[in-house]
Design a protein around this motif. Sequence first.
Motif, PDB file in Angstrom:
ATOM      1  N   HIS A  72       0.855  -1.179   0.000  1.00 52.58           N
ATOM      2  CA  HIS A  72       0.000   0.000   0.000  1.00 52.58           C
ATOM      3  C   HIS A  72       0.900   1.241   0.000  1.00 52.58           C
ATOM      4  O   HIS A  72       2.114   1.145   0.207  1.00 52.58           O
ATOM      5  N   ASN A 180      -8.562 -11.890   4.554  1.00 52.80           N
ATOM      6  CA  ASN A 180      -8.869 -10.460   4.717  1.00 52.80           C
ATOM      7  C   ASN A 180     -10.252 -10.265   5.317  1.00 52.80           C
ATOM      8  O   ASN A 180     -10.444  -9.475   6.241  1.00 52.80           O
ATOM      9  N   TYR A 181     -11.214 -11.005   4.771  1.00 56.64           N
ATOM     10  CA  TYR A 181     -12.605 -10.769   5.165  1.00 56.64           C
ATOM     11  C   TYR A 181     -13.070 -11.642   6.331  1.00 56.64           C
ATOM     12  O   TYR A 181     -14.047 -11.308   6.983  1.00 56.64           O
ATOM     13  N   GLN A 183     -10.786 -13.104   8.763  1.00 53.18           N
ATOM     14  CA  GLN A 183      -9.898 -13.041   9.926  1.00 53.18           C
ATOM     15  C   GLN A 183      -9.329 -11.641  10.145  1.00 53.18           C
ATOM     16  O   GLN A 183      -8.553 -11.431  11.074  1.00 53.18           O
ATOM     17  N   GLY A 184      -9.642 -10.724   9.246  1.00 48.40           N
ATOM     18  CA  GLY A 184      -9.103  -9.373   9.369  1.00 48.40           C
ATOM     19  C   GLY A 184      -7.606  -9.314   9.135  1.00 48.40           C
ATOM     20  O   GLY A 184      -6.931  -8.410   9.613  1.00 48.40           O
ATOM     21  N   ARG A 185      -7.066 -10.296   8.393  1.00 54.18           N
ATOM     22  CA  ARG A 185      -5.630 -10.329   8.105  1.00 54.18           C
ATOM     23  C   ARG A 185      -5.429 -10.356   6.602  1.00 54.18           C
ATOM     24  O   ARG A 185      -5.932 -11.252   5.930  1.00 54.18           O
ATOM     25  N   ASP A 186      -4.705  -9.399   6.096  1.00 53.36           N
ATOM     26  CA  ASP A 186      -4.513  -9.298   4.653  1.00 53.36           C
ATOM     27  C   ASP A 186      -3.624 -10.444   4.156  1.00 53.36           C
ATOM     28  O   ASP A 186      -2.426 -10.471   4.423  1.00 53.36           O
ATOM     29  N   ARG A 189      -0.589  -9.481   2.149  1.00 52.94           N
ATOM     30  CA  ARG A 189       0.501  -8.720   2.774  1.00 52.94           C
ATOM     31  C   ARG A 189       1.116  -9.529   3.917  1.00 52.94           C
ATOM     32  O   ARG A 189       1.717  -8.982   4.833  1.00 52.94           O
TER      33      ARG A 189
ATOM     34  N   GLU B 136     -10.944  -2.988  -1.341  1.00 52.50           N
ATOM     35  CA  GLU B 136     -10.075  -2.946  -0.159  1.00 52.50           C
ATOM     36  C   GLU B 136      -9.548  -1.531   0.092  1.00 52.50           C
ATOM     37  O   GLU B 136      -8.959  -1.266   1.132  1.00 52.50           O
ATOM     38  N   PHE B 281     -14.164  -2.816   3.834  1.00 53.92           N
ATOM     39  CA  PHE B 281     -13.038  -2.016   4.329  1.00 53.92           C
ATOM     40  C   PHE B 281     -13.229  -0.532   4.047  1.00 53.92           C
ATOM     41  O   PHE B 281     -12.284   0.238   4.161  1.00 53.92           O
ATOM     42  N   ASN B 285      -9.369   0.197   6.800  1.00 56.71           N
ATOM     43  CA  ASN B 285      -8.724  -1.070   6.442  1.00 56.71           C
ATOM     44  C   ASN B 285      -7.523  -1.264   7.357  1.00 56.71           C
ATOM     45  O   ASN B 285      -6.479  -0.645   7.168  1.00 56.71           O
ATOM     46  N   LYS B 286      -7.729  -2.096   8.369  1.00 60.06           N
ATOM     47  CA  LYS B 286      -6.632  -2.360   9.308  1.00 60.06           C
ATOM     48  C   LYS B 286      -6.219  -3.829   9.234  1.00 60.06           C
ATOM     49  O   LYS B 286      -5.959  -4.469  10.249  1.00 60.06           O
ATOM     50  N   SER B 287      -6.208  -4.349   8.035  1.00 56.30           N
ATOM     51  CA  SER B 287      -5.944  -5.782   7.885  1.00 56.30           C
ATOM     52  C   SER B 287      -4.468  -6.133   8.038  1.00 56.30           C
ATOM     53  O   SER B 287      -4.070  -7.258   7.781  1.00 56.30           O
TER      54      SER B 287
END
Lengths: 396, 389
Positions: A72, A180-181, A183-186, A189, B136, B281, B285-287
């Motif tokens: 990002h 991402n959706y 577990q909130g973990r990208d 990345r 996202e 998000f 977006n705090k992933s």
Amino acid sequence: MRTRPELLSPAGSLDKLKIAVLYGADAVYCGGQKFGLRMASDNFTNEELKEGVVFAHSHGSKVYVVLNGFLHDEDLETLPEFLKLLEEIKVDAVIVSDLGTIETVKSNCKVPIHLSTQASCLNVESAKLWKSKGVERVVLGREVTLTDAKEIKEKAEIEVEVFIHGSMCMAYSGNCTISNYTQGRDSNRGGCAHSCRFEYSIDYAEGENSKSTFMSSKDLEGVALLPEFVAAGVDSIKVEGRMKGPHYAGTITKIYADALRELEVNEKLSPESLAYYDSELLKVTHRDYSSGSLSHAAGEESIYSEREHDDKEYEVSGVVADVVANEFILLEVRHAFFVGDELELMPFVGKSQKFRAKTVLNFINETREKTKPGELVKLPWVPGAEKLNLVRRRLV
Amino acid sequence: MSPILYLSDSVDLKKFTNGEFIIEPSALSRFGKLDLKKTNLLSKEAKENGHKVYLEWDILMVEKDFIKSVEFFKQIDLKNIDAIRVQDPGAINWCLENTTHDLHLNLETGNHNYLGIKSWLEKGKSRISRIVLSIEWSKSQLEELLPRLSCPVEFLGMGRILLFYTPRYLLNVGLSNRESTLEVGDTGHWLEAAGQSEESPHKGFPLLENRHGTFMFLPSDHCLLDYLKDLKEVGISYLRLDNRFMSKELLESVLEQVKAPSIEGFQRVKEISEARLIRGFYNTNKSDVLFKKLKNHRIQRRDENYLGQILDVNKKNYLAIKLKNPKKTLSLGDNLCLQTPDGKTKYLTVNWLKDCAGNDKDQASGEDLVFVNHVGGVSVRASVYFSHE
């Protein structure tokens, strides 16, 4: 033999880098503390990267550093400083996934750019586009066959790197956002939670239902196809697995290095040696093996039907921490074993040597009937043993 | 903001004025159902009704499929097509070199920074008339990005959230009575299901298998229909309404809400929608914030004064230290600080120092493995630093 492809092994940590290099990797790939896809892996501090590059180069191996997260804007702000370090310590290439990272690399250093498999480069036109943007090598998507890899290399006139071994995403790489959706973990990345390995109940619109690990892929294994990799002109054969242990890094690297050496001499792999390579590959923890899409598009036979891995045939007993010739080898124990157990020392080149742990002593020469992980023990000296050799034990 | 819909038989073209529609041939688009004849027919009909028609070519393609796709593409009557929507970089490159149409660049995967998007726009020059951004991107990120872009942006206003796309056929294999009249991969192949796992808190993931592989969606749908003013202010030019998985009734409510936004209208959409509606998000977006919890940073090497790592602990007898900092030398009498994986800090003065063979040493350096006197409370993998205390 046509040009020998480079053997590229994973290095999740400095120790694993050294093990992979010593067992025959022509190049290793590793990550810093940011910008990669394996945030749970140890990864390298800047100092460790420096040491890793010096070590690899002194053994004639290359080091590629992954910057393959989908970065990002805020990530790119701190990337230039890291790139300057990478150039200064002379890393051999960076592996990137997106155009913004490519542009940032080009503006800040002259380190060669390899395109990550995350970008799902699958065809000639795609490779041409990435080449026009400054990419020197593409790590092809795992959906690409060796026939297609050859075509991409020849028509796009670009280096190609193809996975030959290891775990596989079921999805097109970079095209999965389950973590991402849910577990909130990208996942793109470094936060992949491996939800594709879960068991799912499936209710079909037609009314049927089933329960399976339908999104879980078998592991890739391509040693038998190595002559075809060479014939296709693949520039680099890649082993997946920065999260895996030293046993994996050492064993897999050694087998493919041995097989490449054999191909250089004989231009084909004999049935006997192929049987040996296969049997050695089975000794490392793995899901069932498949050749993925290397020969033809992966079909239903490539779905792994278990939640957990098969029972291990072998486990690593430890890593040789030091050797006092004619006296003992000092082993850093990774998995417990007993005095009297039969162990195998894996030299960097050549076949494993079996030996019995007739005596197991600690540093002050007290007998250890049973070792425990995380201790150092003296074992009988084995001729040819070297620091960072792996010692393993058969379990079944 | 102009709304964009997907074109199918069920859309009444006469109801719209100057509408914008995406047409999806089965051969080129992930969820398309139209054959060549129908693609040409529907696009012609849409054009005759004064609408704009955009051709969706969003599948990812290995070389063999790419060649087939190009063959199909060449048969499409392009005079009724206003722009081509492309995602695979191969398709982008091919279209730039072999067509003259405007391109809508689908940047929903792997494009999360300004520099990358700018680079795509430079590649396409004037040919790229629109970019499609990933959901996202959060509002604050969009606020920073959009003023810097020279190209209009499309964003998903409402629709399913795609989580997973593989070319492998994963659903058919679980059916006891496999498709007999249709082969997997055939143009008409279409299987739907819902999946759930005890290991995930989410239930009812919509699943779809068609000729292009298998897709999984989030059980909740993305919906920003209560943020329309906001989206406009941020600078979104086009709002995509993914009507492919909507009922007719829901679509009517959605269109009504876009035309005349209201709290009541949004409530109606929520009531009619079978799926729970989420903003994804958009607000934040705090992933990446959980990453720091994925590993133990206490055992990570911090380089100032770093010496090495504890490899072995033998209570009351010794500690084994693997030296890992080639710049440092350990000497008798040195004061060390030991940081354990569970967060404790212990101190030690080196009273004796031995090599692996048990020989006394005054100093050690490089990558030596050495043994020193024991101190309580230290465990294996503790990090060793020189102490100035």
